[in-house]
Every structure is written in structure tokens, then in C-alpha cells.
Motif scaffolding. Structure first.
Motif, PDB file in Angstrom:
ATOM      1  N   GLY A 150       0.780  -1.232   0.000  1.00 60.30           N
ATOM      2  CA  GLY A 150       0.000   0.000   0.000  1.00 60.30           C
ATOM      3  C   GLY A 150       0.807   1.275   0.000  1.00 60.30           C
ATOM      4  N   SER A 151       2.073   1.186  -0.417  1.00 63.06           N
ATOM      5  CA  SER A 151       2.924   2.371  -0.433  1.00 63.06           C
ATOM      6  C   SER A 151       4.038   2.186  -1.447  1.00 63.06           C
ATOM      7  CB  SER A 151       3.537   2.597   0.949  1.00 63.06           C
ATOM      8  OG  SER A 151       4.429   3.692   0.920  1.00 63.06           O
ATOM      9  N   GLY A 152       4.447   3.282  -2.070  1.00 65.44           N
ATOM     10  CA  GLY A 152       5.548   3.239  -3.018  1.00 65.44           C
ATOM     11  C   GLY A 152       6.879   3.612  -2.400  1.00 65.44           C
ATOM     12  N   SER A 153       6.824   4.270  -1.237  1.00 66.69           N
ATOM     13  CA  SER A 153       8.080   4.675  -0.601  1.00 66.69           C
ATOM     14  C   SER A 153       7.861   4.930   0.882  1.00 66.69           C
ATOM     15  CB  SER A 153       8.647   5.923  -1.264  1.00 66.69           C
ATOM     16  OG  SER A 153       7.778   7.017  -1.084  1.00 66.69           O
ATOM     17  N   GLU A 154       8.978   4.923   1.581  1.00 67.65           N
ATOM     18  CA  GLU A 154       8.950   5.141   3.026  1.00 67.65           C
ATOM     19  C   GLU A 154      10.363   5.511   3.465  1.00 67.65           C
ATOM     20  OE1 GLU A 154       8.263   2.363   6.990  1.00 67.65           O
ATOM     21  OE2 GLU A 154       7.383   1.736   5.088  1.00 67.65           O
ATOM     22  N   THR A 155      10.465   6.314   4.474  1.00 66.18           N
ATOM     23  CA  THR A 155      11.747   6.627   5.091  1.00 66.18           C
ATOM     24  C   THR A 155      11.720   6.066   6.501  1.00 66.18           C
ATOM     25  OG1 THR A 155      11.948   8.642   3.787  1.00 66.18           O
ATOM     26  CG2 THR A 155      13.317   8.484   5.746  1.00 66.18           C
ATOM     27  N   ILE A 156      12.769   5.319   6.866  1.00 70.20           N
ATOM     28  CA  ILE A 156      12.799   4.712   8.199  1.00 70.20           C
ATOM     29  C   ILE A 156      14.163   4.891   8.860  1.00 70.20           C
ATOM     30  CG2 ILE A 156      11.035   2.993   7.642  1.00 70.20           C
ATOM     31  CD1 ILE A 156      13.261   0.895   7.529  1.00 70.20           C
ATOM     32  N   ALA A 176      18.914  -7.821   5.684  1.00 76.83           N
ATOM     33  CA  ALA A 176      18.453  -7.511   7.039  1.00 76.83           C
ATOM     34  C   ALA A 176      17.301  -6.509   7.011  1.00 76.83           C
ATOM     35  CB  ALA A 176      19.604  -6.988   7.889  1.00 76.83           C
ATOM     36  N   VAL A 177      17.321  -5.586   6.051  1.00 77.70           N
ATOM     37  CA  VAL A 177      16.198  -4.650   5.885  1.00 77.70           C
ATOM     38  C   VAL A 177      14.949  -5.442   5.493  1.00 77.70           C
ATOM     39  CG1 VAL A 177      15.275  -2.727   4.524  1.00 77.70           C
ATOM     40  CG2 VAL A 177      17.639  -2.661   5.329  1.00 77.70           C
ATOM     41  N   ARG A 178      15.114  -6.382   4.562  1.00 75.01           N
ATOM     42  CA  ARG A 178      13.984  -7.219   4.151  1.00 75.01           C
ATOM     43  C   ARG A 178      13.427  -7.972   5.358  1.00 75.01           C
ATOM     44  NH1 ARG A 178      14.218 -11.696  -0.752  1.00 75.01           N
ATOM     45  NH2 ARG A 178      12.010 -12.283  -0.705  1.00 75.01           N
ATOM     46  N   ARG A 207      10.549 -14.625   2.349  1.00 73.79           N
ATOM     47  CA  ARG A 207      11.693 -15.310   1.724  1.00 73.79           C
ATOM     48  C   ARG A 207      11.261 -16.297   0.649  1.00 73.79           C
ATOM     49  NH1 ARG A 207      16.567 -12.947   2.220  1.00 73.79           N
ATOM     50  NH2 ARG A 207      16.658 -11.916   4.237  1.00 73.79           N
ATOM     51  N   GLN A 208      10.021 -16.763   0.689  1.00 79.06           N
ATOM     52  CA  GLN A 208       9.533 -17.683  -0.330  1.00 79.06           C
ATOM     53  C   GLN A 208       9.245 -16.961  -1.648  1.00 79.06           C
ATOM     54  OE1 GLN A 208       7.721 -16.406   2.095  1.00 79.06           O
ATOM     55  NE2 GLN A 208       5.715 -15.883   1.280  1.00 79.06           N
ATOM     56  N   ARG A 209       9.224 -15.642  -1.627  1.00 82.96           N
ATOM     57  CA  ARG A 209       8.925 -14.838  -2.817  1.00 82.96           C
ATOM     58  C   ARG A 209      10.202 -14.521  -3.585  1.00 82.96           C
ATOM     59  NH1 ARG A 209       3.422 -13.510  -3.520  1.00 82.96           N
ATOM     60  NH2 ARG A 209       4.163 -11.692  -4.592  1.00 82.96           N
ATOM     61  N   ALA A 210      10.125 -14.634  -4.899  1.00 84.58           N
ATOM     62  CA  ALA A 210      11.239 -14.209  -5.748  1.00 84.58           C
ATOM     63  C   ALA A 210      11.167 -12.692  -5.862  1.00 84.58           C
ATOM     64  CB  ALA A 210      11.130 -14.850  -7.124  1.00 84.58           C
ATOM     65  N   LEU A 211      12.165 -12.019  -5.333  1.00 82.39           N
ATOM     66  CA  LEU A 211      12.205 -10.559  -5.373  1.00 82.39           C
ATOM     67  C   LEU A 211      13.564 -10.097  -5.855  1.00 82.39           C
ATOM     68  CD1 LEU A 211      10.598  -9.244  -2.065  1.00 82.39           C
ATOM     69  CD2 LEU A 211       9.648  -9.168  -4.357  1.00 82.39           C
ATOM     70  N   ARG A 212      13.573  -8.981  -6.521  1.00 81.67           N
ATOM     71  CA  ARG A 212      14.814  -8.299  -6.881  1.00 81.67           C
ATOM     72  C   ARG A 212      15.008  -7.190  -5.864  1.00 81.67           C
ATOM     73  NH1 ARG A 212      17.677 -10.548 -11.183  1.00 81.67           N
ATOM     74  NH2 ARG A 212      18.623  -8.521 -11.210  1.00 81.67           N
ATOM     75  N   MET A 213      16.263  -6.877  -5.592  1.00 85.13           N
ATOM     76  CA  MET A 213      16.579  -5.827  -4.627  1.00 85.13           C
ATOM     77  C   MET A 213      17.665  -4.945  -5.207  1.00 85.13           C
ATOM     78  SD  MET A 213      16.593  -8.207  -1.218  1.00 85.13           S
ATOM     79  CE  MET A 213      17.449  -9.535  -2.041  1.00 85.13           C
ATOM     80  N   ALA A 214      17.649  -3.697  -4.797  1.00 86.27           N
ATOM     81  CA  ALA A 214      18.672  -2.755  -5.255  1.00 86.27           C
ATOM     82  C   ALA A 214      19.062  -1.845  -4.098  1.00 86.27           C
ATOM     83  CB  ALA A 214      18.144  -1.919  -6.416  1.00 86.27           C
ATOM     84  N   PHE A 215      20.318  -1.436  -4.115  1.00 84.45           N
ATOM     85  CA  PHE A 215      20.782  -0.420  -3.180  1.00 84.45           C
ATOM     86  C   PHE A 215      21.354   0.715  -4.002  1.00 84.45           C
ATOM     87  CE2 PHE A 215      24.081   1.538  -0.467  1.00 84.45           C
ATOM     88  CZ  PHE A 215      23.218   2.077   0.467  1.00 84.45           C
ATOM     89  N   ASN A 216      20.826   1.911  -3.767  1.00 88.44           N
ATOM     90  CA  ASN A 216      21.217   3.107  -4.526  1.00 88.44           C
ATOM     91  C   ASN A 216      21.164   2.866  -6.027  1.00 88.44           C
ATOM     92  OD1 ASN A 216      21.459   4.657  -2.249  1.00 88.44           O
ATOM     93  ND2 ASN A 216      23.659   4.333  -2.052  1.00 88.44           N
ATOM     94  N   GLY A 221      21.003   6.044   2.222  1.00 88.37           N
ATOM     95  CA  GLY A 221      20.865   5.285   0.986  1.00 88.37           C
ATOM     96  C   GLY A 221      19.423   4.913   0.688  1.00 88.37           C
ATOM     97  N   GLU A 222      19.239   4.281  -0.467  1.00 80.71           N
ATOM     98  CA  GLU A 222      17.923   3.840  -0.903  1.00 80.71           C
ATOM     99  C   GLU A 222      17.935   2.341  -1.150  1.00 80.71           C
ATOM    100  OE1 GLU A 222      15.376   5.779  -4.182  1.00 80.71           O
ATOM    101  OE2 GLU A 222      16.305   4.022  -5.129  1.00 80.71           O
ATOM    102  N   VAL A 223      17.004   1.628  -0.534  1.00 80.47           N
ATOM    103  CA  VAL A 223      16.821   0.198  -0.753  1.00 80.47           C
ATOM    104  C   VAL A 223      15.493   0.028  -1.480  1.00 80.47           C
ATOM    105  CG1 VAL A 223      16.521  -2.056   0.330  1.00 80.47           C
ATOM    106  CG2 VAL A 223      18.162  -0.427   1.286  1.00 80.47           C
ATOM    107  N   ALA A 224      15.525  -0.722  -2.584  1.00 80.61           N
ATOM    108  CA  ALA A 224      14.316  -0.926  -3.379  1.00 80.61           C
ATOM    109  C   ALA A 224      14.009  -2.415  -3.506  1.00 80.61           C
ATOM    110  CB  ALA A 224      14.492  -0.314  -4.766  1.00 80.61           C
TER     111      ALA A 224
END
Length: 85
Positions: A16-22, A33-35, A51-60, A74-77
Motif C-alpha cells: 500500500g505504499s511506493g516509498s517510506e523513510t525509516i 536484514a532490511v527485508r 523469503r519464499q517470494r522471488a524478489l529483486r533488490m537494489a541499493f542506490n 541510501g535507498e533500498v528498493a
């Protein structure tokens, strides 16, 4: 540590969100660890990022592995794998 999160496609729809700052707790120093931190929220978060989901991740904006170290500001996507057709 303060970071920005971005969520794309079905992940964005599920949480329910496209972005967040934490602010991360001590000890959270990698993309994986963020995941895990987000999965611990439960509900839609656990379902979309589990963890059962296939996801791509990016940093910056660089594709990365779960053990990639993060830095303050930084930005984690997170996003599902892209398929072509």
C-alpha cells in the motif's frame, strides 16, 4: 541509520505504499536484514517480502544481493522479477 525504501509493482500494491523513510535499529546493516525487518511487520509485509517470494533488490539504484551492506541516507528498493514477452 536513516534510509529510504522504495517498493515497485506488485510489492507496492501489496504493502500500500511506493516509498517510506525509516530509521533502522542497530544491527540492520544489509539489504537482506532490511527485508527481514520489514517481514517482521507481519501481514501484507510478510506476504509481499517473504523469503519464499522471488524478489529483486537494489541499493542506490544498483541491483544487489541480500548481503550488500547499506549506508546511511541510501535507498533500498524491492520489486518482483521482470519478465518479457
Amino acid at each position: 541509520m536513516h534510509i529510504n525504501l522504495r517498493f515497485f509493482a506488485s510489492v507496492r500494491e501489496a504493502v500500500g505504499s511506493g516509498s517510506e523513510t525509516i530509521d533502522l535499529p542497530d544491527g540492520v546493516a544489509t539489504v537482506g536484514a532490511v527485508r527481514d525487518l520489514l517481514i517482521a511487520r507481519g501481514g501484507a509485509w510478510a506476504e509481499a517480502l517473504g523469503r519464499q517470494r522471488a524478489l529483486r533488490m537494489a541499493f542506490n539504484q544498483q541491483m544487489c544481493a541480500p548481503d550488500t551492506r547499506i549506508a546511511a541516507g541510501g535507498e533500498v528498493a524491492f520489486f518482483p522479477p521482470v519478465t518479457g514477452g
